[in-house]
Design an enzyme around this catalytic site. Structure first.
Site, PDB file in Angstrom:
ATOM      1  N   HIS A 178     -28.818  -2.555  -3.246  1.00  0.00           N
ATOM      2  CA  HIS A 178     -30.021  -3.219  -2.760  1.00  0.00           C
ATOM      3  C   HIS A 178     -30.877  -3.731  -3.914  1.00  0.00           C
ATOM      4  O   HIS A 178     -30.914  -3.126  -4.991  1.00  0.00           O
ATOM      5  CB  HIS A 178     -30.834  -2.290  -1.867  1.00  0.00           C
ATOM      6  CG  HIS A 178     -30.255  -2.145  -0.497  1.00  0.00           C
ATOM      7  ND1 HIS A 178     -29.189  -1.313  -0.227  1.00  0.00           N
ATOM      8  CD2 HIS A 178     -30.551  -2.759   0.682  1.00  0.00           C
ATOM      9  CE1 HIS A 178     -28.858  -1.410   1.056  1.00  0.00           C
ATOM     10  NE2 HIS A 178     -29.681  -2.288   1.627  1.00  0.00           N
TER      11      HIS A 178
ATOM     12  N   ASP B  48     -28.174  -6.510  -1.114  1.00  0.00           N
ATOM     13  CA  ASP B  48     -28.951  -6.980   0.025  1.00  0.00           C
ATOM     14  C   ASP B  48     -30.419  -7.050  -0.387  1.00  0.00           C
ATOM     15  O   ASP B  48     -30.931  -6.136  -1.054  1.00  0.00           O
ATOM     16  CB  ASP B  48     -28.801  -6.042   1.217  1.00  0.00           C
ATOM     17  CG  ASP B  48     -27.465  -6.208   1.932  1.00  0.00           C
ATOM     18  OD1 ASP B  48     -26.630  -7.014   1.452  1.00  0.00           O
ATOM     19  OD2 ASP B  48     -27.251  -5.537   2.951  1.00  0.00           O
TER      20      ASP B  48
END
Length: 278
Positions: A240, A90
């Site tokens: 991430h 993400d």
């Protein structure tokens, strides 16, 4: 795998909104503290801000509504008996770990899927284009990373479609049909809106928690341990592409090579989330 449990906490910051209902087909995960988007820095992965395209409330071209077996679910795994794993990243708050992640993935010859927000591609266009140019799969993560269950139908659709439009404007890549709810904050209503806009929501099997940084007692070995403990056919790993904004750690990037070697040692190979929608 049909009853696979979600391991870990919801990503990208913030607890689910009060009164939010779980998405169909799975139990919602707990969530993490909100991570504010930092101001642009002089990092090499960032270019000066560029204006965001105006969001439209209509579906982007080539994105028919999702029906059939893919509809009505926020997927936590790829339904398969094969020992395949999808590494997903993400990208919202910053792009600090993008160069390291891309270098490791290229060196290891591993595919991956990146979920980008519209604000990310606006604030970090160089990083967004680097991800696209390297050939990695890109998915939609909204424009501003809000709690979608708190928004009206029109606002939810605007966030989803507008995020896709910004991604296409900056990278030239169409993220459809892959979509990830910010904070994992989904319910039957918002899943249906995503489906109508042409998107299949994809959650995760395991959250590495690398985003928590040292305050969460996380380290690169903890990230590796969490991924390997959850390994199984169709595992979806949430990592991430940025750093923790407080301590600037990049534990997901630091652990990535060991995650890949550990999964390979257990007989797993790697796919993008296109394996879910084929």
């Amino acid at each position: 795998m049909a009853g696979a449990a979600i391991v870990g906490l919801a990503a990208c910051g913030g607890a689910p909104a009060p009164g939010a209902q779980p998405g169909t087909q799975q139990t919602p995960a707990a969530s993490s503290p909100t991570t504010p988007t930092p101001a642009p820095s002089t990092a090499t992965t960032q270019a000066p801000n560029t204006p965001a395209p105006r969001a439209s409330s209509t579906s982007i071209p080539g994105s028919p509504g999702i029906t059939g077996s893919l509809a009505g679910k926020d997927w936590t795994y790829i339904p398969t008996t094969r020992r395949v794993v999808a590494l997903t990243f993400d990208a919202g708050a910053n792009a600090d770990a993008v160069p390291s992640i891309l270098a490791t993935l290229r060196r290891e010859g591993v595919p991956a899927t990146f979920f980008l927000t519209g604000n990310f591609v606006r604030d970090f266009p160089f990083a967004a284009r680097s991800i696209a140019a390297a050939g990695f799969r890109i998915g939609d993560h909204t424009i501003t990373h809000p709690y979608l269950t708190q928004l009206s139908d029109t606002a939810v659709q605007r966030e989803i479609v507008g995020g896709a439009q910004q991604i296409m404007s900056v990278t030239g890549k169409n993220p459809a049909p892959l979509f990830r709810f910010p904070y994992g904050d989904a319910d039957a209503r918002t899943i249906a809106i995503a489906n109508r806009a042409g998107y299949v929501p994809v959650r995760w099997t395991v959250d590495t928690l690398g985003w928590e940084g040292t305050a969460g007692h996380i380290s690169a070995p903890v990230v590796v341990s969490r991924v390997l403990a959850a390994a199984g056919p169709g595992e979806i790993v949430l990592m991430h592409a940025g750093s923790n904004p407080d301590d600037h750690t990049t534990f997901d990037a630091d652990a990535l090579a060991q995650v890949i070697s550990g999964l390979r040692a257990r007989g797993h190979s790697f796919v993008t989330l296109d394996a879910l929608t084929r």
